[in-house]
Scaffold this active site. Structure first.
Site, PDB file in Angstrom:
ATOM      1  N   ASN A 132     -43.293  11.437 -26.368  1.00  0.00           N
ATOM      2  CA  ASN A 132     -43.709  10.904 -27.663  1.00  0.00           C
ATOM      3  C   ASN A 132     -42.609  10.165 -28.420  1.00  0.00           C
ATOM      4  OD1 ASN A 132     -45.188  10.969 -30.443  1.00  0.00           O
ATOM      5  ND2 ASN A 132     -43.284  12.123 -30.775  1.00  0.00           N
TER       6      ASN A 132
ATOM      7  N   SER B  74     -48.479   2.333 -27.324  1.00  0.00           N
ATOM      8  CA  SER B  74     -48.838   1.719 -28.606  1.00  0.00           C
ATOM      9  C   SER B  74     -49.769   0.545 -28.352  1.00  0.00           C
ATOM     10  CB  SER B  74     -47.568   1.211 -29.304  1.00  0.00           C
ATOM     11  OG  SER B  74     -47.911   0.331 -30.360  1.00  0.00           O
TER      12      SER B  74
ATOM     13  N   TYR C  97     -40.069  -3.662 -28.316  1.00  0.00           N
ATOM     14  CA  TYR C  97     -40.962  -2.507 -28.430  1.00  0.00           C
ATOM     15  C   TYR C  97     -42.226  -2.711 -27.564  1.00  0.00           C
ATOM     16  CZ  TYR C  97     -43.774   1.032 -30.981  1.00  0.00           C
ATOM     17  OH  TYR C  97     -44.563   2.109 -31.337  1.00  0.00           O
TER      18      TYR C  97
ATOM     19  N   ALA D 207     -42.580  -4.615 -24.953  1.00  0.00           N
ATOM     20  CA  ALA D 207     -42.216  -4.576 -23.524  1.00  0.00           C
ATOM     21  C   ALA D 207     -42.055  -3.128 -23.073  1.00  0.00           C
ATOM     22  CB  ALA D 207     -40.926  -5.353 -23.293  1.00  0.00           C
TER      23      ALA D 207
ATOM     24  N   ILE E  65     -50.467   4.364 -37.646  1.00  0.00           N
ATOM     25  CA  ILE E  65     -50.562   5.769 -38.036  1.00  0.00           C
ATOM     26  C   ILE E  65     -49.564   6.010 -39.176  1.00  0.00           C
ATOM     27  CG2 ILE E  65     -50.413   8.168 -37.191  1.00  0.00           C
ATOM     28  CD1 ILE E  65     -52.529   6.431 -35.683  1.00  0.00           C
TER      29      ILE E  65
HETATM   30  P1  NAI Z   1     -41.245   8.791 -36.188  1.00  0.00           P
HETATM   31  O1  NAI Z   1     -40.165   7.787 -36.382  1.00  0.00           O
HETATM   32  O2  NAI Z   1     -41.877   9.424 -37.382  1.00  0.00           O
HETATM   33  O3  NAI Z   1     -40.750   9.950 -35.207  1.00  0.00           O
HETATM   34  C1  NAI Z   1     -40.069   9.646 -34.034  1.00  0.00           C
HETATM   35  C2  NAI Z   1     -39.586  10.913 -33.398  1.00  0.00           C
HETATM   36  O4  NAI Z   1     -38.797  10.553 -32.266  1.00  0.00           O
HETATM   37  C3  NAI Z   1     -38.682  11.737 -34.313  1.00  0.00           C
HETATM   38  O5  NAI Z   1     -38.980  13.099 -34.135  1.00  0.00           O
HETATM   39  C4  NAI Z   1     -37.293  11.408 -33.801  1.00  0.00           C
HETATM   40  O6  NAI Z   1     -36.373  12.454 -34.000  1.00  0.00           O
HETATM   41  C5  NAI Z   1     -37.562  11.232 -32.318  1.00  0.00           C
HETATM   42  N1  NAI Z   1     -36.509  10.446 -31.675  1.00  0.00           N
HETATM   43  C6  NAI Z   1     -36.187   9.138 -31.846  1.00  0.00           C
HETATM   44  N2  NAI Z   1     -35.119   8.835 -31.096  1.00  0.00           N
HETATM   45  C7  NAI Z   1     -34.757   9.961 -30.441  1.00  0.00           C
HETATM   46  C8  NAI Z   1     -33.714  10.282 -29.526  1.00  0.00           C
HETATM   47  N3  NAI Z   1     -32.800   9.385 -29.132  1.00  0.00           N
HETATM   48  N4  NAI Z   1     -33.644  11.555 -29.053  1.00  0.00           N
HETATM   49  C9  NAI Z   1     -34.526  12.494 -29.436  1.00  0.00           C
HETATM   50  N5  NAI Z   1     -35.532  12.249 -30.299  1.00  0.00           N
HETATM   51  C10 NAI Z   1     -35.632  11.002 -30.794  1.00  0.00           C
HETATM   52  O7  NAI Z   1     -42.329   8.053 -35.281  1.00  0.00           O
HETATM   53  P2  NAI Z   1     -43.889   8.303 -35.102  1.00  0.00           P
HETATM   54  O8  NAI Z   1     -44.594   7.301 -35.918  1.00  0.00           O
HETATM   55  O9  NAI Z   1     -44.227   9.728 -35.221  1.00  0.00           O
HETATM   56  O10 NAI Z   1     -44.027   7.808 -33.580  1.00  0.00           O
HETATM   57  C11 NAI Z   1     -44.164   8.682 -32.473  1.00  0.00           C
HETATM   58  C12 NAI Z   1     -44.516   7.846 -31.259  1.00  0.00           C
HETATM   59  O11 NAI Z   1     -45.730   7.155 -31.486  1.00  0.00           O
HETATM   60  C13 NAI Z   1     -43.471   6.772 -30.928  1.00  0.00           C
HETATM   61  O12 NAI Z   1     -43.312   6.657 -29.544  1.00  0.00           O
HETATM   62  C14 NAI Z   1     -44.092   5.518 -31.495  1.00  0.00           C
HETATM   63  O13 NAI Z   1     -43.618   4.375 -30.835  1.00  0.00           O
HETATM   64  C15 NAI Z   1     -45.565   5.771 -31.258  1.00  0.00           C
HETATM   65  N6  NAI Z   1     -46.447   4.986 -32.098  1.00  0.00           N
HETATM   66  C16 NAI Z   1     -46.421   5.152 -33.457  1.00  0.00           C
HETATM   67  C17 NAI Z   1     -47.277   4.376 -34.243  1.00  0.00           C
HETATM   68  C18 NAI Z   1     -47.321   4.493 -35.732  1.00  0.00           C
HETATM   69  O14 NAI Z   1     -48.040   3.704 -36.362  1.00  0.00           O
HETATM   70  N7  NAI Z   1     -46.629   5.419 -36.376  1.00  0.00           N
HETATM   71  C19 NAI Z   1     -48.185   3.399 -33.643  1.00  0.00           C
HETATM   72  C20 NAI Z   1     -48.126   3.340 -32.209  1.00  0.00           C
HETATM   73  C21 NAI Z   1     -47.281   4.124 -31.479  1.00  0.00           C
END
Ligand code: NAI
Length: 246
Positions: free
Chosen positions: A89, A141, A154, A156, A187
């Protein structure tokens, strides 16, 4: 959709979509190893799950460091004897237009969003093949499906995750392991919080449901892919976006 006695490993479990996934799996009875870099935030998630039939086990890992990530999966298997569910995730954005995008900006997003999913899948698949059971769920995504200006890196990475999902599904199907992806639209999380209000209004106007989704609305689909209810589903990309992309 009971997940009693299942062992799960979820990256990016401290906030946003990952936090909702961790809590919903623990609510169904799973022991969930929640991975992130922020210990305080992870401990809050552990507390929130107190009283659930499952539990949350915090693990500090930088998923950009391959060795840390694969070791964390190996330690999970050593500690609990198995690994049933992997959710890739965690993800980041480093947006910018193609002609101005630094090479490092591209590499960082590929490393965190795509390479980490490959590293985790490889480590998890080894044990899942031995068990003849596993559920791998990749959070991609709609940017990886549709493309998005300002997100060449992103998109890619997220499109790459879809290829990873389908090839992994074909390799692992006969071993009882399913691999599926979820492609969220917009989201409400920290990732989308800073979008200007005017842009949010424009986005809402083109989403048939006229609103952003909630992290729990992604977690419920993860629960489906993790459970017996999806036993004959593999290699799929389920778009969860309020109807934005059809
Ligand atoms: P967020 O930014 O709220 O949370 C991201 C999470 O990833 C955090 O817990 C952070 O600590 C962790 N993280 C980031 N880099 C890290 C690393 N190097 N090592 C360990 N943990 C790391 O993001 P969100 O919105 O909850 O996104 C979750 C997933 O869903 C992501 O893959 C994002 O690309 C995807 N996504 C989100 C969308 C949105 O609208 N929020 C839409 C489509 C996909």
């Amino acid at each position: 959709m009971s997940l009693q006695d299942k062992i799960a490993f979820v990256t990016g479990g401290s906030r946003g979509i990952g936090r909702a996934i961790v809590l919903s799996l623990a609510q169904e009875g799973a022991t969930v190893v929640a991975v992130a870099r922020n210990e305080d935030k992870l401990n809050e998630v552990v507390k929130e799950a107190e009283g659930f039939s499952g539990k949350v086990v915090p693990k500090i890992v930088d998923i950009g460091e391959s060795k840390q990530l694969s070791s964390a999966i190996e330690e999970t298997v050593e500690k609990f004897g198995r690994l049933d569910i992997l959710v890739n995730n965690a993800g980041i954005t480093r947006d910018g237009l193609l002609i101005g995008m630094e090479d490092d900006q591209f590499d960082e997003v590929i490393n965190i969003n795509l390479r980490s999913a490959f590293i985790a899948m490889k480590a998890a698949a080894k044990v899942m093949i031995r068990q003849r059971f596993g559920r791998i769920i990749n959070i991609t995504s709609i940017s990886g499906v549709m493309g998005n200006p300002g997100q060449c890196n992103y998109s890619a990475a997220k499109a790459g995750m879809i290829g990873l999902t389908k090839s992994g599904a074909k390799e692992l199907a006969k071993r009882g392991v399913t691999v599926n992806a979820i492609a969220p639209g917009f989201i409400t999380t920290d990732m989308t919080e800073n979008l200007p209000d005017k842009l949010k209004d424009t986005i809402n106007s083109v989403i048939p449901m006229q609103r952003f989704g909630k992290p729990e609305e992604i977690a419920s689909v993860v629960k489906f892919f993790a459970s017996e209810a999806s036993s004959y589903v593999t290699g799929q990309v389920l778009i969860v976006d309020g109807g934005l992309h059809m």
